[in-house]
Design a protein around this motif. Structure first.
Motif: not given
Lengths: 262, 262
Positions: B49, B51, B60-62
DNA sequence: TGTATCGGTTCATATAATGAACCTGTGTTT
DNA sequence: AAACACAGGTTCATTATATGAACCGATACA
């Protein structure tokens, strides 16, 4: 395994084929207690990751995932999401590696990395890649829609003596890709360059591009081929994952078979 | 609050404006311990979710959110996601409620629900809604791109004596919407129908459509208007949320001001 | 050289997750 | 209609897991 990962794991059971799952089904899928699973589902429901379908009383994906995906797409472009994998690929193979993306019926070069290992090496200086004359292109044709192949056949431009310029030749090449999971191009765009390519997939489940290694013909042999194929698989999985997709099972099966044979 | 919800809450701090957040920043944002927050972040990282950006060491958003959003979009269409809210709106106001979606430069009627409370009631039998002559349409124009208003002005068809058919009149109506957060239409499409409308937003952050109440003119008064506006706000928030969006702050502020005045 | 802040780790403690058993409603079988 | 099976949902003692103060090492800066 923490409670949070167990909770999030539940989301992975949803798919387009199984968009709704009940409490009991979740228990079977996870082999966890009903009370535990129920609380996990409640946590997900509170934050909007799942919601209950009032009709079926089952759970389905919630609206909260939409803005998250939006943020990911807007802030992490495909290029940077592929970069690390391509660098690793170039490093592991000692050859030039690159990634291309399919947009409409055009295959664009996204990122290319040359390995400093050899003084002679392939250089990817194309902005768009011809579908019929590159490993990336034929790979894309093999897993893309039929319309793509039809478009490619409209313009079978000759680049070298080895370029496939007949529809039959192209169809045969595509067939080989479908059987092995890899695309080869031996001097079809430049005489001395051998290409090997594997497909890439994004969250739509359709082909999104290809990852390739361009090797100099004189040092391409069975040993190099094995290494490159192995590294291509790793890169394809990684990049597809970063783009929100995964490798379809049939292709994974092809790869296993192909690697076992060599 | 469970550990899982605390973990998931971290995701809500990401936005297109703040796509990368470090451990310490998360601690400040949540007022939680560093170790706790770190483990929460690890849980999210394990499932993809989030990374770590290897360059900045921030999170940050995965990629894992992408397939989830895909499933939501494919399996829960906008219509069913809006249905419950529209039914509630019709029930609470005793009038006909409906939702329309903007596709390109056309406003389509998505779902309409009539309330059985009164024997005379508005009937929404239009497949597409004229942008200049309906509350929904003017609302969409007010928050949509300029090109939309330009398109609407190409065809200012007259439906009743009260239809706005001048560019100046339309501009004035749009201006009123921008000031109040609501769109009114008094008999502009049918003589006896008064419409009130509020905008809807999806995950793209741009206007996605409008939710409206169509009332019979004879029973429309200040009291009804207040009730309808209040219910429209609730419906707009709910539907926007279900579509993965949220109401922009300026509009929420308009609504507060408008309601305070009455 | 000192120090401020960062990401990450450790370990005793306390809190929160767990699951067997128990409701309650619904649809099916006998 | 009684009996049954299975669904979703709830309770509470027990136990496992989450927690945070303190600590570590790296980096940046004055």
């Amino acid at each position: 395994m923490t409670s949070a990962t167990k909770t999030l794991e539940l989301l992975s059971f949803f798919s387009e084929q199984h968009p709704e799952i009940g409490l009991s089904q979740f228990c079977k899928l996870t082999s966890r207690d009903k009370a535990t699973t129920y609380r996990h589902l409640q946590s997900l429901e509170i934050v909007g990751f799942i919601e209950k379908n009032p009709l079926t009383k089952k759970y389905r994906m919630g609206p909260a995932v939409l803005p998250l995906a939006q943020i990911r797409e807007r802030t992490v472009p495909r290029k940077s999401a592929a970069k690390a994998s391509v660098e690793q690929l170039a490093d592991a193979t000692g050859e030039t590696a690159h990634v291309s993306v399919l947009s409409g019926t055009t295959l664009y070069s996204l990122v290319a990395v040359e390995s400093p290992k050899h003084s002679t090496r392939a250089i990817v200086d194309l902005k768009t890649l011809p579908l019929h004359a590159t490993a990336s292109g034929i790979c894309t044709l093999a897993y893309g829609p039929d319309i793509l192949t039809q478009t490619a056949k409209q313009n079978l431009e000759r680049f070298t003596a080895k370029t496939q310029t007949t529809e039959q030749g192209l169809d045969a090449a595509i067939q080989r890709v479908k059987e092995t999971g890899f695309s080869h191009s031996k001097g079809s765009i430049e005489e001395d360059i051998y290409g090997l390519s594997a497909p890439l997939f994004d969250q739509s489940g359709t082909i999104a591009g290809a990852v390739s290694v361009a090797s100099v013909a004189t040092r391409f042999n069975a040993d190099a081929e094995r290494t490159i194929k192995h590294q291509l698989i790793l890169a394809s999985r990684q990049i597809s994952h970063n783009w929100g997709g995964s490798i379809p099972n049939p292709i994974e099966a092809c790869w296993s078979k192909t690697l076992a044979e060599t």
